[in-house]
Scaffold this motif. Structure first.
Motif: not given
Length: 465
Positions: A327-332, A357-361, A385-391, A435-443
């Protein structure tokens, strides 16, 4: 003809029937004609699939779920002694059968391939299941994840081959008597059951010694733990050992791996001849899994060229770098990786497949004991990763351990130079990623718990941007 159903499994009741391992055995028994029943904590697609096969599935655990005429109660090591259905089984004097014993009985009379290792089991077992099916051999299989193609984790086939994922976590893989066994790697994990690497080695040695006389152990020639295990087993009589990997000494040598976007072209040297085939998932570790599958099939007597071609039909397993959408150029993408080695391998695979691509985890640690022992290594992996969120930690079957939280991972990741944030409330993750992502990113949603449920929610939120 496949063997029949053991008397004890004619009318089995599965506690936790929706689990990856338990559901597979239940499906095969139902397909063989058993009257299958069981219970699970919550409704799921797996529960519905079992009902479609004729199984009775109760939601919630209660003593009344267990029919008086059940011939056995099947459990995994995760089922606690105070489970009301297990208590009721004792009152009714109904035999309790461990999941591994049930699986072992399903393999009786068939040529079995058992796939073991600290990680990579599900992928390698799946590759074999797909390839053997593609070759028209109609295998039976029991896997710890759903194949992306058939969409199931288990099947009763009419052929004489049974491919099974062999779980070392509770030593249950020692119950099997395969004709061919694969050991992908040997590392310290499952800290609640193993206190040291020596205990791990002893467990894998016991597994290897259950290979039928004249059978074959296919083992990694590159990974330190596997090399040590092979060394320990070299003197075993009636056991053929076949090694695979990058090592010049490997019996099945990986000559070259060429990335092709989200796939790879692999060339191996086998019996003095080069053989090239395609692996339709990215990353060197998946290519090596495919080579292990190739070596195992050849050890079973299958033609190498036919098998190599058939391996190219494998398109993945759910939760193993599974594309959930864009969605919106962001692959999940969803990853089951929860051990540091797995995490590193998947992150490197995504880096190789999409270098620009930027890699968000979004990472969810799995088990307090694993975090206690390997939290620093998990943090080091997230630095890829370029940035990570940890649960917060997903407890699964464990009780909390004082002082063990996601902070261990976060602190290690920051020390390694990572951009990492802690988010306690998983329900806010879609907004955070939007809020973090932009087109071309991988989540990449990563972990063995319910973090997988966030993928569709992230996509839905991205669609609103």
């Amino acid at each position: 003809m496949a063997p029949g159903i053991p008397t004890a499994l004619d009318r089995p009741h599965f506690i936790g029937i929706g689990g990856a391992g338990m559901s597979g055995i239940a499906k095969i028994l139902a397909q063989r004609g058993a009257k299958v029943a069981g219970s699970d904590a919550k409704e799921s697609g797996t529960a519905e699939a079992l009902r479609e096969l004729g199984a009775t599935v109760h939601i919630g655990h209660a003593s009344g779920n267990l029919a008086d005429d059940a011939t056995s109660v099947v459990v995994s090591s995760a089922i606690r002694a105070d489970n009301p259905e297990l208590v009721r089984a004792a009152e009714l004097d109904i035999p309790v059968v461990h999941r591994s014993d049930a699986l072992a009985s399903l393999m009786n009379g068939l040529r079995a391939i058992a796939v073991a290792g600290t990680h990579g089991k599900t992928t390698t077992t799946s590759m074999l299941a797909v390839a053997l099916t593609e070759m028209g051999l109609d295998p039976s299989y029991a896997i710890g994840g759903d194949l992306a193609g058939p969409g199931t984790n288990a099947l009763h086939g009419e052929g004489d081959i049974f491919v099974a994922e062999a779980d070392e976590s509770d030593r249950s893989f020692q119950k099997y008597d395969p004709q061919v066994a694969i050991v992908l790697n040997v590392e310290l994990d499952h800290h609640a059951n193993y206190a040291s690497m020596d205990e791990i080695y002893e467990s894998f040695e016991s597994f290897a010694r259950k290979i039928v006389p004249g059978g074959t152990l296919v083992i990694n020639a590159d990974q330190q733990g596997a090399v040590e295990l092979a060394t320990r087993l070299r003197g075993e009589e009636l056991l053929n050992i076949v090694t695979y990997g990058d090592s010049a000494q490997a019996d099945v040598r990986v000559h070259k791996i060429t990335p092709r976007g989200l796939s790879s072209e692999v060339t191996v040297l086998l019996n003095g001849k080069f053989l090239t085939f395609t692996v339709s998932v990215p990353g060197a570790h998946y290519a090596h899994n495919a080579v292990a599958a190739l070596a195992a099939g050849v050890a079973l007597g299958l033609p190498a060229h036919n098998l190599a071609s058939a391996l190219g039909k494998y398109t993945g397993v759910k939760r193993r770098l599974q594309l959930k959408g864009e969605e919106q150029g962001v692959q999940v993408i969803d990853s089951y990786a929860h051990h540091p080695t797995e995490m590193t391998a998947d992150l490197e695979a995504m880096r190789g497949a999409a270098a620009d691509s930027r890699l968000l985890v979004v990472f969810q640690p799995h088990l307090f004991s694993r975090t206690q022992e390997l939290g620093k290594e998990m943090g080091d992996a997230l630095a890829l990763a370029d940035a990570s969120v940890v649960l917060d930690i997903y407890p699964a079957r464990e009780d909390p351990i004082e002082g063990i939280t996601s902070a261990l991972i976060i602190d290690a990741a920051k020390a390694a130079g990572a951009d990492v944030t802690h988010v306690a409330d998983a329900s806010t993750i879609p907004d955070v990623i939007a809020g973090m992502s932009r087109p071309g990113d991988l989540v990449l949603t990563m972990g063995a718990g319910d973090v997988t449920d966030l993928g569709p929610k992230i996509l839905a939120r991205l669609a609103q941007k």
